[in-house]
Design a protein around this motif. Structure first.
Motif, PDB file in Angstrom:
ATOM      1  N   ASP A 305       0.854  -1.194   0.000  1.00  0.00           N
ATOM      2  CA  ASP A 305       0.000   0.000   0.000  1.00  0.00           C
ATOM      3  C   ASP A 305       0.889   1.244   0.000  1.00  0.00           C
ATOM      4  OD1 ASP A 305      -2.098   1.728   0.153  1.00  0.00           O
ATOM      5  OD2 ASP A 305      -2.556   1.350   2.263  1.00  0.00           O
ATOM      6  N   SER A 306       1.452   1.554  -1.160  1.00  0.00           N
ATOM      7  CA  SER A 306       2.384   2.676  -1.255  1.00  0.00           C
ATOM      8  C   SER A 306       2.194   3.363  -2.594  1.00  0.00           C
ATOM      9  CB  SER A 306       3.819   2.134  -1.136  1.00  0.00           C
ATOM     10  OG  SER A 306       4.706   2.932  -1.894  1.00  0.00           O
ATOM     11  N   PRO A 307       2.337   4.696  -2.613  1.00  0.00           N
ATOM     12  CA  PRO A 307       2.147   5.428  -3.876  1.00  0.00           C
ATOM     13  C   PRO A 307       3.181   5.049  -4.939  1.00  0.00           C
ATOM     14  CG  PRO A 307       2.794   6.923  -2.095  1.00  0.00           C
ATOM     15  CD  PRO A 307       2.607   5.584  -1.476  1.00  0.00           C
ATOM     16  N   THR A 308       4.280   4.403  -4.541  1.00  0.00           N
ATOM     17  CA  THR A 308       5.299   4.031  -5.537  1.00  0.00           C
ATOM     18  C   THR A 308       4.935   2.738  -6.276  1.00  0.00           C
ATOM     19  OG1 THR A 308       6.570   2.771  -3.937  1.00  0.00           O
ATOM     20  CG2 THR A 308       7.126   5.105  -4.165  1.00  0.00           C
ATOM     21  N   VAL A 309       3.912   2.033  -5.787  1.00  0.00           N
ATOM     22  CA  VAL A 309       3.491   0.796  -6.459  1.00  0.00           C
ATOM     23  C   VAL A 309       2.401   1.136  -7.485  1.00  0.00           C
ATOM     24  CG1 VAL A 309       2.401  -1.455  -6.131  1.00  0.00           C
ATOM     25  CG2 VAL A 309       4.061  -0.620  -4.448  1.00  0.00           C
ATOM     26  N   HIS A 310       2.574   0.694  -8.729  1.00  0.00           N
ATOM     27  CA  HIS A 310       1.628   1.079  -9.790  1.00  0.00           C
ATOM     28  C   HIS A 310       0.512   0.073  -9.997  1.00  0.00           C
ATOM     29  CE1 HIS A 310       5.050   3.674 -11.614  1.00  0.00           C
ATOM     30  NE2 HIS A 310       4.499   4.213 -10.560  1.00  0.00           N
ATOM     31  N   HIS A 311       0.871  -1.196 -10.017  1.00  0.00           N
ATOM     32  CA  HIS A 311      -0.120  -2.243 -10.282  1.00  0.00           C
ATOM     33  C   HIS A 311       0.340  -3.489  -9.550  1.00  0.00           C
ATOM     34  CE1 HIS A 311      -3.376  -3.499 -13.236  1.00  0.00           C
ATOM     35  NE2 HIS A 311      -3.159  -4.568 -12.496  1.00  0.00           N
ATOM     36  N   ILE A 312      -0.600  -4.221  -8.994  1.00  0.00           N
ATOM     37  CA  ILE A 312      -0.243  -5.444  -8.260  1.00  0.00           C
ATOM     38  C   ILE A 312      -0.892  -6.641  -8.960  1.00  0.00           C
ATOM     39  CG2 ILE A 312      -0.462  -6.676  -6.063  1.00  0.00           C
ATOM     40  CD1 ILE A 312      -0.751  -3.732  -4.807  1.00  0.00           C
ATOM     41  N   TYR A 313      -0.063  -7.621  -9.314  1.00  0.00           N
ATOM     42  CA  TYR A 313      -0.570  -8.884  -9.855  1.00  0.00           C
ATOM     43  C   TYR A 313      -0.551  -9.892  -8.714  1.00  0.00           C
ATOM     44  CZ  TYR A 313      -0.034  -6.639 -14.326  1.00  0.00           C
ATOM     45  OH  TYR A 313      -0.156  -5.759 -15.371  1.00  0.00           O
ATOM     46  N   ALA A 314      -1.707 -10.466  -8.408  1.00  0.00           N
ATOM     47  CA  ALA A 314      -1.797 -11.316  -7.216  1.00  0.00           C
ATOM     48  C   ALA A 314      -2.182 -12.740  -7.568  1.00  0.00           C
ATOM     49  CB  ALA A 314      -2.814 -10.724  -6.243  1.00  0.00           C
ATOM     50  N   ARG A 315      -1.603 -13.662  -6.843  1.00  0.00           N
ATOM     51  CA  ARG A 315      -1.955 -15.075  -6.973  1.00  0.00           C
ATOM     52  C   ARG A 315      -2.847 -15.451  -5.794  1.00  0.00           C
ATOM     53  NH1 ARG A 315      -2.072 -18.327 -10.581  1.00  0.00           N
ATOM     54  NH2 ARG A 315      -0.728 -19.945  -9.744  1.00  0.00           N
ATOM     55  N   CYS A 316      -3.916 -16.180  -6.091  1.00  0.00           N
ATOM     56  CA  CYS A 316      -4.960 -16.448  -5.114  1.00  0.00           C
ATOM     57  C   CYS A 316      -5.128 -17.962  -4.960  1.00  0.00           C
ATOM     58  CB  CYS A 316      -6.249 -15.810  -5.639  1.00  0.00           C
ATOM     59  SG  CYS A 316      -7.643 -15.909  -4.538  1.00  0.00           S
ATOM     60  N   PRO A 317      -5.219 -18.466  -3.725  1.00  0.00           N
ATOM     61  CA  PRO A 317      -5.392 -19.914  -3.581  1.00  0.00           C
ATOM     62  C   PRO A 317      -6.782 -20.347  -4.060  1.00  0.00           C
ATOM     63  CG  PRO A 317      -5.707 -18.844  -1.469  1.00  0.00           C
ATOM     64  CD  PRO A 317      -5.276 -17.766  -2.434  1.00  0.00           C
ATOM     65  N   VAL A 318      -6.918 -21.615  -4.412  1.00  0.00           N
ATOM     66  CA  VAL A 318      -8.228 -22.154  -4.791  1.00  0.00           C
ATOM     67  C   VAL A 318      -8.696 -23.103  -3.690  1.00  0.00           C
ATOM     68  CG1 VAL A 318      -7.860 -21.923  -7.264  1.00  0.00           C
ATOM     69  CG2 VAL A 318      -7.159 -24.026  -6.102  1.00  0.00           C
ATOM     70  N   GLY A 319      -9.987 -23.451  -3.716  1.00  0.00           N
ATOM     71  CA  GLY A 319     -10.483 -24.469  -2.792  1.00  0.00           C
ATOM     72  C   GLY A 319     -11.193 -23.893  -1.591  1.00  0.00           C
ATOM     73  N   GLY A 320     -11.610 -24.808  -0.696  1.00  0.00           N
ATOM     74  CA  GLY A 320     -12.406 -24.428   0.468  1.00  0.00           C
ATOM     75  C   GLY A 320     -11.546 -24.231   1.698  1.00  0.00           C
ATOM     76  N   GLY A 321     -12.176 -24.432   2.875  1.00  0.00           N
ATOM     77  CA  GLY A 321     -11.450 -24.227   4.122  1.00  0.00           C
ATOM     78  C   GLY A 321     -11.086 -22.772   4.290  1.00  0.00           C
ATOM     79  N   ILE A 322      -9.943 -22.502   4.900  1.00  0.00           N
ATOM     80  CA  ILE A 322      -9.514 -21.119   5.143  1.00  0.00           C
ATOM     81  C   ILE A 322      -9.153 -20.427   3.830  1.00  0.00           C
ATOM     82  CG2 ILE A 322      -7.146 -21.831   5.688  1.00  0.00           C
ATOM     83  CD1 ILE A 322      -8.896 -18.963   7.484  1.00  0.00           C
TER      84      ILE A 322
END
Ligand code: TXA
Ligand code: MG
Length: 345
Positions: A305-322
Motif C-alpha cells: 500500500d504505497s504510492p510508488t506501487v503502480h499495479h499489483i498482480y496477485a496469486r490467489c489460492p483455490v479451494g475451500g477451508g480457510i
C-alpha cells in the motif's frame, strides 16, 4: 492524545490499566486471533461514537461486540436459538461472529441502527481478561483506518491509530490473520455473511444448512441494501489496482511477465518466488498451507500500500477451508478484477 502501548507479557498491571480505559469511555486497541480491534465499551454511546470518528467509518456500518463466553449472549441478545449455543460450544472462543436480535441495552450507535447485533468471543487470553476486568462487552471493528487492510500486529495498528486512541495492547501477531466468519442466525436459514477462520464446511457440519450471501462472492453496488453493511465498502485494498491472475503456475507467470512494467509488484506464494525473480515479488504464505496465506495476507497488502506501487498482480489460492476466506479478501482488494491466464494464453 498520547497513545499508551501496553505490554502484558512484562507489565503485570496491563490488563487492569487497559480495562480502566474502557470503563472511562476511552478507545483501546485490542489483540485478537483474527486481527487487532479498535475497542470501546459497547454499552456507552459516546465511547462508541468515538470509534467511528477514529476510523473514519460510515455511521451505518455496525460494530460487533466481544464477550468472554456464551453465558453473556442472553444479556445482549433476544431469542437466542439453540444453533447459537451449538456454534458457541464448538467454535468459541474463536473466529466466529453470530448475528442475533439485539436487546435494548445495546445502543443503536453500536449496531449502526440495526435491530440485530453481532457477537463474538475472541480467542486471545489477554483480551478475554480485559473484558472480564472491564465487566462490559467491547465493541470493536478492525483497528485500521476505514478502507485500509486490517492490522495483524500492534505496530500496524499504531501506524493507523497513533495519537487517535488512548491505548493499545500488544498481544503479538494475530494467528488467523483475516477477520472472523460472520453468520446471520436471525432468518429461517443460517446465512454466511463473511467467510473467515471458521470454514463453511465446519458451519454446515454443525448446522446442517447454510446459505452463502451474495456479498461473499460478488462485487456489491455501494447503494445496495445488504445484510452486512461492511461488505459493500471498498476494503483491504492498497492504493494501486490489484489484478488476480488465476490459472496454473506456469500460465500465470507467462501472463504476468507479458504485462509487468517497472513499478508493478507481484503478490505470490512462497513456492512461486523463483518464477518472479525480476518482478519484485512479495510472498504472503505457502500455497501448500492456506493458513499461512491467511496469516500473511494483510501484512503483505499493507506493505504494497504505497504510492510508488503502480499495479499489483496477485496469486490467489483455490479451494475451500480457510482458502475460501483468503479468496474473499483478495477478490475484494482486487475489486473482483480477475484474469484467467489459461484463457489468455
Ligand atoms: O475478527 C473480527 O471480526 C474483527 C475483530 C476485531 O474481532 N472485527 C471486525 O470488525 O472485523 P469489522 O467492523 O471490521 O467487521 C465487522 C463486519 C462489518 O462488515 C459489519 O458490517 C458486519 O460485521 N456487522 C456487524 N454487525 C452486524 C449486524 N448486526 N448485521 C450484519 N452485519 C453486521
Ligand atoms: Mg474491518
Amino acid at each position: 492524545m498520547n497513545t499508551i502501548v501496553f505490554h502484558p507479557e512484562s507489565d503485570p498491571n496491563a490488563v487492569r490499566d487497559a480495562a480502566a480505559i474502557l470503563r472511562r469511555g476511552g478507545l483501546l486497541g485490542i489483540p485478537t486471533e483474527t486481527v487487532y480491534g479498535l475497542g470501546a465499551d459497547a454499552l456507552n454511546e459516546d465511547a462508541v461514537s468515538r470509534i467511528f470518528l477514529a476510523k473514519g467509518r460510515p455511521q451505518d456500518n455496525p460494530l460487533i461486540i466481544h464477550v468472554p463466553d456464551a453465558s453473556w449472549l442472553e444479556r445482549y441478545c433476544r431469542s437466542v436459538p439453540p444453533a447459537a449455543y451449538q456454534l458457541a460450544e464448538r467454535f468459541w472462543p474463536g473466529p466466529l461472529t453470530m448475528i442475533l436480535p439485539r436487546r435494548d441495552i445495546v445502543p443503536l450507535q453500536t449496531t449502526g441502527g440495526l435491530e440485530t447485533v453481532g457477537v463474538r468471543c475472541p480467542n486471545h487470553p489477554v483480551t478475554l481478561a480485559i473484558i472480564e476486568a472491564a465487566g462490559v462487552p467491547i465493541a470493536a471493528p478492525s483497528g485500521n483506518t476505514s478502507g485500509r487492510p486490517s492490522p495483524t500486529t500492534a505496530p500496524h495498528m499504531i501506524e493507523d491509530m497513533d495519537g487517535r486512541i488512548d491505548g493499545i495492547v500488544d498481544g503479538g501477531p494475530c494467528t488467523v490473520g483475516v477477520e472472523s466468519t460472520i453468520i446471520d442466525l436471525t432468518e429461517d436459514r443460517p446465512r454466511l455473511l463473511r467467510p473467515g477462520g471458521i470454514t463453511p464446511e465446519q458451519l454446515l457440519d454443525t448446522l446442517g444448512d447454510l446459505v452463502v450471501d451474495k456479498a461473499v462472492t460478488a462485487q456489491i453496488d455501494k447503494d445496495a441494501v445488504v445484510k452486512a453493511p461492511g461488505m459493500k465498502y471498498r476494503h483491504y485494498a492498497p492504493q494501486a489496482p490489484v489484478t488476480i491472475v488465476a490459472g496454473s503456475r506456469e500460465k500465470a507467470a507467462a501472463y504476468i511477465h507479458r504485462h509487468f512494467e517497472p513499478g508493478d509488484r507481484v503478490l505470490c506464494f512462497h513456492e512461486e518466488l523463483p518464477l518472479y525473480a525480476h518482478c519484485d515479488p512479495l510472498a504472503y504464505g505457502d500455497e501448500a498451507d492456506a493458513a499461512t496465506l491467511s496469516a500473511g495476507l494483510f501484512a503483505a497488502l499493507r506493505e504494497l500500500d504505497s504510492p510508488t506501487v503502480h499495479h499489483i498482480y496477485a496469486r490467489c489460492p483455490v479451494g475451500g477451508g480457510i482458502a475460501y476466506a483468503v479468496q474473499n479478501r483478495l477478490k475484494k482488494a482486487a475489486a473482483f478484477q480477475i484474469v484467467d491466464a489459461e484463457a489468455e494464453a
